[in-house]
Design an enzyme around this catalytic site. Structure first.
Site, short mmCIF file in Angstrom:
data_model
loop_
_atom_site.label_atom_id
_atom_site.label_comp_id
_atom_site.label_asym_id
_atom_site.label_seq_id
_atom_site.Cartn_x
_atom_site.Cartn_y
_atom_site.Cartn_z
N LYS A 223 0.82 -1.22 0.00
CA LYS A 223 0.00 0.00 0.00
C LYS A 223 0.85 1.27 0.00
O LYS A 223 2.05 1.22 0.26
CB LYS A 223 -1.01 -0.04 1.15
N ARG A 258 -3.00 -10.27 5.24
CA ARG A 258 -3.48 -10.34 3.85
C ARG A 258 -2.38 -9.77 2.96
O ARG A 258 -2.05 -8.59 3.04
CB ARG A 258 -4.76 -9.52 3.74
#
Ligand code: HH2
Length: 280
Positions: A223, A258
């Protein structure tokens, strides 16, 4: 405190070791792997590879939630993911479905999915009804606003307190609908309506979210805040930074990670987890 068990239909996970959830985006436009696995045959191959590398869960998504992504209709989303979900389920993989749409969630449970991962945190009553009518595990995520606009200058008083209170409330709504607490995992939603500093604060003080008593999932992989720290615009070159985030999150109490880079994360967590067990 790490809870002991996560019940997800035919899979029951004992959370004495970290679980790795591999990301499989069957989309043309996801922020880090958009287009790579849009073809269902390639997607199935990728899912199998992630299981072989040690992912206990494969999280299949058919709609990108990156800031500014275009919305797709539930019918389109389902046509992208259903063949992949049912093929992996037939091979006894534990499949999670990353969706905000009740009709997609219901059809995927029917096709063999064992987890519903709703990044909008079960705001939609119809989503709660779908999971109340089955045995699937659920991931309740905090997201400020909607994917299209969530990164437009998000502000909080105390981000950790607001996220924690939201997760507690949404988990309570699920339990009130009859969903057993052992089916629920909470996720503070890294990057969902949060600046880089908000994400770091959430990870730093993850213990306050772990203290709710539900297992915690963290999805930090590749991210933007990792790119900011590394000064790395290329999302595919954020793998090792992502492994660092997964290990730090695990060390602060996360139970499920994740990730895109499954093999590397599995190795790193095996070592971090062995050290953590020795400490106790
Ligand atoms: N992040 C993304 C998607 N789904 N689900 C949970 N529970 N937690 C997350 O942090 C999370 C999530 C976004 O990442 P990705 O799937 O890689 O990209 P895209 O949304 O562009 O498909």
């Amino acid at each position: 405190m790490r809870s002991a068990i996560w019940r997800c239909g035919a899979s029951t996970f004992v959370l004495d070791r970290p679980l790795v959830m591999g990301i499989l985006n069957v989309t043309p436009d996801s922020f880090s792997d958009g287009g790579d696995f849009f073809d269902p045959v390639r997607a199935l191959g990728r899912g199998r590879d992630m299981v072989a590398q040690g992912a206990q869960i494969v999280d299949v998504g058919g709609e990108s939630t990156r800031p500014g992504a275009e919305q797709v209709s539930p019918a389109e989303e389902l046509s992208r993911i259903r063949p992949v979900v049912s093929a992996l389920a037939l091979e006894d993989a534990c499949v999670s479905v990353d969706t905000r749409h009740p009709e997609v969630a219901a059809a995927c449970v029917e096709a063999g999915a064992r987890i519903i991962n709703d990044i909008s945190g079960f705001r939609d009553r119809a989503m709660i009804e779908v999971v109340a009518g089955c045995e699937a595990g659920v991931v309740v995520t905090h997201m400020r606003g909607e994917p299209g606009t969530m990164q437009e200058a998000p502000t909080y008083g105390d981000v950790v307190v607001e996220v924690r209170d939201y997760l507690e409330r949404q988990a309570f709504l699920l339990r009130d609908a009859g969903i057993d607490r052992e089916r629920i995992v909470v996720d503070p939603g890294i990057g969902f309506g949060k600046t880089a500093e908000h994400n770091l604060e959430v990870l730093r003080r993850l213990g306050e979210i772990v203290a709710l008593g539900y297992p915690v999932l963290i999805g930090a992989s590749r991210k933007r805040f990792i790119g900011t720290i590394l000064e790395q615009e290329d999302v595919r070159r954020r793998g090792w930074g992502s492994v660092g985030a997964a290990v730090a999150a695990f060390d602060r109490g996360a139970s499920v990670l994740r990730v895109h880079d499954v093999g590397e994360t599995v190795q790193a967590l095996a070592v971090a987890s062995a050290i953590a067990r020795k400490k106790r």
